[in-house]
Design a protein around this motif. Structure first.
Motif, PDB file in Angstrom:
ATOM      1  N   GLY A  37     -22.294 -35.749  25.028  1.00  0.00           N
ATOM      2  CA  GLY A  37     -22.247 -37.084  25.610  1.00  0.00           C
ATOM      3  C   GLY A  37     -21.903 -37.030  27.094  1.00  0.00           C
ATOM      4  O   GLY A  37     -21.700 -35.963  27.669  1.00  0.00           O
ATOM      5  N   GLY A  38     -21.830 -38.200  27.690  1.00  0.00           N
ATOM      6  CA  GLY A  38     -21.641 -38.289  29.138  1.00  0.00           C
ATOM      7  C   GLY A  38     -20.215 -38.516  29.593  1.00  0.00           C
ATOM      8  O   GLY A  38     -19.945 -38.527  30.791  1.00  0.00           O
ATOM      9  N   PHE A  39     -19.300 -38.736  28.682  1.00  0.00           N
ATOM     10  CA  PHE A  39     -17.918 -38.962  29.080  1.00  0.00           C
ATOM     11  C   PHE A  39     -17.308 -37.693  29.680  1.00  0.00           C
ATOM     12  O   PHE A  39     -17.719 -36.571  29.360  1.00  0.00           O
ATOM     13  CB  PHE A  39     -17.067 -39.413  27.879  1.00  0.00           C
ATOM     14  N   ASP A  40     -16.313 -37.894  30.523  1.00  0.00           N
ATOM     15  CA  ASP A  40     -15.617 -36.742  31.121  1.00  0.00           C
ATOM     16  C   ASP A  40     -15.046 -35.822  30.045  1.00  0.00           C
ATOM     17  O   ASP A  40     -15.133 -34.591  30.162  1.00  0.00           O
ATOM     18  CB  ASP A  40     -14.491 -37.205  32.041  1.00  0.00           C
ATOM     19  N   SER A  41     -14.477 -36.404  29.007  1.00  0.00           N
ATOM     20  CA  SER A  41     -13.883 -35.584  27.949  1.00  0.00           C
ATOM     21  C   SER A  41     -14.961 -34.754  27.223  1.00  0.00           C
ATOM     22  O   SER A  41     -14.717 -33.612  26.840  1.00  0.00           O
ATOM     23  CB  SER A  41     -13.134 -36.457  26.946  1.00  0.00           C
ATOM     24  N   ALA A  42     -16.151 -35.313  27.091  1.00  0.00           N
ATOM     25  CA  ALA A  42     -17.252 -34.586  26.448  1.00  0.00           C
ATOM     26  C   ALA A  42     -17.698 -33.425  27.324  1.00  0.00           C
ATOM     27  O   ALA A  42     -17.949 -32.324  26.826  1.00  0.00           O
ATOM     28  CB  ALA A  42     -18.421 -35.533  26.183  1.00  0.00           C
ATOM     29  N   GLN A  43     -17.749 -33.641  28.618  1.00  0.00           N
ATOM     30  CA  GLN A  43     -18.138 -32.570  29.535  1.00  0.00           C
ATOM     31  C   GLN A  43     -17.065 -31.473  29.577  1.00  0.00           C
ATOM     32  O   GLN A  43     -17.384 -30.285  29.680  1.00  0.00           O
ATOM     33  CB  GLN A  43     -18.404 -33.139  30.926  1.00  0.00           C
ATOM     34  N   GLN A  44     -15.820 -31.877  29.444  1.00  0.00           N
ATOM     35  CA  GLN A  44     -14.739 -30.883  29.364  1.00  0.00           C
ATOM     36  C   GLN A  44     -14.884 -30.036  28.099  1.00  0.00           C
ATOM     37  O   GLN A  44     -14.668 -28.832  28.112  1.00  0.00           O
ATOM     38  CB  GLN A  44     -13.382 -31.565  29.397  1.00  0.00           C
ATOM     39  N   LEU A  45     -15.251 -30.702  27.010  1.00  0.00           N
ATOM     40  CA  LEU A  45     -15.497 -29.977  25.760  1.00  0.00           C
ATOM     41  C   LEU A  45     -16.634 -28.972  25.924  1.00  0.00           C
ATOM     42  O   LEU A  45     -16.529 -27.828  25.476  1.00  0.00           O
ATOM     43  CB  LEU A  45     -15.857 -30.960  24.643  1.00  0.00           C
ATOM     44  N   GLU A  46     -17.727 -29.394  26.553  1.00  0.00           N
ATOM     45  CA  GLU A  46     -18.858 -28.497  26.794  1.00  0.00           C
ATOM     46  C   GLU A  46     -18.411 -27.272  27.590  1.00  0.00           C
ATOM     47  O   GLU A  46     -18.748 -26.134  27.232  1.00  0.00           O
ATOM     48  CB  GLU A  46     -19.966 -29.229  27.551  1.00  0.00           C
ATOM     49  N   ARG A  47     -17.670 -27.508  28.666  1.00  0.00           N
ATOM     50  CA  ARG A  47     -17.192 -26.396  29.492  1.00  0.00           C
ATOM     51  C   ARG A  47     -16.253 -25.489  28.701  1.00  0.00           C
ATOM     52  O   ARG A  47     -16.304 -24.269  28.811  1.00  0.00           O
ATOM     53  CB  ARG A  47     -16.499 -26.923  30.744  1.00  0.00           C
TER      54      ARG A  47
END
Length: 105
Positions: A37-47
């Motif tokens: 997803g596009g949320f900051d928390s989702a991008q943190q999860l991806e990283r």
């Protein structure tokens, strides 16, 4: 270790190394993880997942490489052991032939 046993161990190591190489190649699929997803928390999860799978020293990819390298070292040891046996056997045979022929007398 005799020649045949050393050769069998080398062959087993070759197969294991091949499987590790295949698994390491598969980690390329995780270079870019998406779909959170596009949320900051989702991008943190991806990283975070990318770090654990690929980029950190303790990543899955790096652990696979370390294990493969350990098997390569083991393979080299078996290979050297087999050659060492052949060399020792050959040296022993030559000395025995010398004794049998009476050259040392």
């Amino acid at each position: 270790m005799d020649d045949d046993a050393a050769a069998q161990c080398v062959a087993i190591c070759d197969r294991i190394i091949e499987k590790f190489d295949d698994a390491i190649d598969e980690t390329v699929k995780f270079e870019k993880i998406s779909g959170f997803g596009g949320f900051d928390s989702a991008q943190q999860l991806e990283r975070g997942f990318a770090e654990k799978l690929i980029h950190s020293p303790a990543s899955v990819k790096n652990r696979l490489v370390q294990h493969r390298d350990a098997v390569k070292l083991l393979r080299s040891t078996f290979e050297a052991n087999g050659r060492g046996f052949e060399d020792t056997e050959s040296e022993f045979y030559q000395k025995l032939q010398t004794i049998v022929s009476g050259e040392n007398l």
